[in-house]
Design an enzyme around this catalytic site. Structure first.
Site, PDB file in Angstrom:
ATOM      1  N   LYS A   1       0.846  -1.202   0.000  1.00 16.29           N
ATOM      2  CA  LYS A   1       0.000   0.000   0.000  1.00 16.29           C
ATOM      3  C   LYS A   1       0.879   1.249   0.000  1.00 16.29           C
ATOM      4  CE  LYS A   1      -3.821  -2.489   2.072  1.00 16.29           C
ATOM      5  NZ  LYS A   1      -4.704  -2.796   3.181  1.00 16.29           N
TER       6      LYS A   1
ATOM      7  N   GLN B   1      -4.663  -1.518   9.359  1.00 17.26           N
ATOM      8  CA  GLN B   1      -4.564  -2.845   8.760  1.00 17.26           C
ATOM      9  C   GLN B   1      -5.157  -3.895   9.703  1.00 17.26           C
ATOM     10  OE1 GLN B   1      -3.629  -3.404   5.645  1.00 17.26           O
ATOM     11  NE2 GLN B   1      -3.818  -5.614   5.772  1.00 17.26           N
TER      12      GLN B   1
ATOM     13  N   ASP C   1     -11.150   2.567   3.596  1.00 17.94           N
ATOM     14  CA  ASP C   1     -11.455   1.141   3.439  1.00 17.94           C
ATOM     15  C   ASP C   1     -12.955   0.906   3.227  1.00 17.94           C
ATOM     16  OD1 ASP C   1      -9.352  -0.753   3.512  1.00 17.94           O
ATOM     17  OD2 ASP C   1      -8.985  -0.328   5.639  1.00 17.94           O
TER      18      ASP C   1
END
Ligand code: GUN
Length: 281
Positions: A52, A96, A119
């Site tokens: 990422k 995460q 997200d």
């Protein structure tokens, strides 16, 4: 001959588009910025987080990296999220997953400002998607819509069957396909006649985490098959939830594993960071 849906190419195209737009924003004095938080040293998470950050660097999005130790308390993590929520120069916040067991994942997701939740996991964004309001869309299902559209596959009026009902893929996928005017059926581990239903699908999206579960008996002639699975077979080789070689002669289009859905998730994360600039205005 089946069309191979090339996720590597399509994700690269999307990253180029993001790079261009991020560059235009920079010229106007706005730097796009994503904060990435990892708690602990889960090796798979480290790989994802590094990918990422690399993607951010490539497209010209600034990334702020927070590598917190495994013993970090929930309070400390929530405190960091509060701080990032209040930093106007931070457009997106990504924590995460999975988190260590002593931290409540739901609490953490809900603490991220819905306007920075790139997200698309916050209940506000999940709800917004289900009633057709603006908001962030979970990256993997959003990427699948892009794969279909950019491969010239119409969704409207098609029978779309989703195998799996996870919060990250199956459920948002159902909402997105519905939004595109598909007719949607979701099957899952408790469904009695899975094969009967999947073999009626014009578009079949498979996200159940069972290697090579979908064989030719599950697939209609001419169907489009999207394989979200990433598994390792007995020889350690990557394989999907679909038995690719078995279904290939039957399908009109299919995503390979690797190189299908996988690369789309990060491309759509980059896209969501750009959308965050708009939402934060
Ligand atoms: N862990 C596995 N996939 C994801 C993802 O898409 N986002 C976050 N935050 N964590 C993950």
């Amino acid at each position: 001959m089946a069309h191979l849906i090339d996720g590597k190419k399509i994700s690269a195209d999307i990253k180029e588009e993001v790079k261009k737009k991020a560059g235009e924003l920079r010229k106007k004095g706005t730097e796009v910025c994503l904060a990435v938080i990892q708690v602990g040293n889960n090796p798979a998470s480290t790989v994802y987080v590094n990918n990422k950050k690399k993607a951010c660097e490539y497209v010209g999005i600034k990334s702020l990296s927070y590598e917190l130790k495994e013993e970090t308390t929930e309070e400390e993590l929530l405190g960091l999220i509060d701080k990032l929520n209040n930093m106007p120069e931070v457009n997106g916040i990504l924590v995460q997953l999975p988190l260590p067991e002593h931290i409540d994942e739901d609490k953490v997701i809900e603490r991220i400002s819905p306007k920075k939740d790139v997200d698309g996991f916050h209940p506000m964004n999940v709800g917004a998607l289900s009633i057709g309001r603006k908001g962030f869309i979970s990256c993997t299902p959003y990427g699948i819509i892009q794969l279909l559209k950019r491969s010239g596959i119409d969704i409207e009026g098609k029978h779309c069957v989703i195998v799996g009902r996870s919060n990250i893929v199956g459920k948002p996928m159902a909402m997105l396909l519905l939004r595109e005017n598909g007719t949607v059926t979701v099957v899952h581990s408790r469904t009695k006649n899975i094969k009967e239903i999947t073999s009626q699908a014009d578009i079949l999206v498979v996200a159940i985490g069972k290697p090579k579960y979908i064989t030719k008996e599950y697939v209609k002639d001419g169907a489009v098959v999207i394989d979200v699975g990433i598994n390792r077979n007995e020889n350690g080789k990557l394989c999907g939830d679909v038995d690719f070689d078995d279904v290939l002669p039957k399908v009109s289009a299919i995503t390979p594993v690797p190189g299908g859905v996988g690369p789309m998730t990060i491309a759509m994360l980059m896209n969501n960071c750009l959308e965050a600039v708009e939402l934060n205005k």
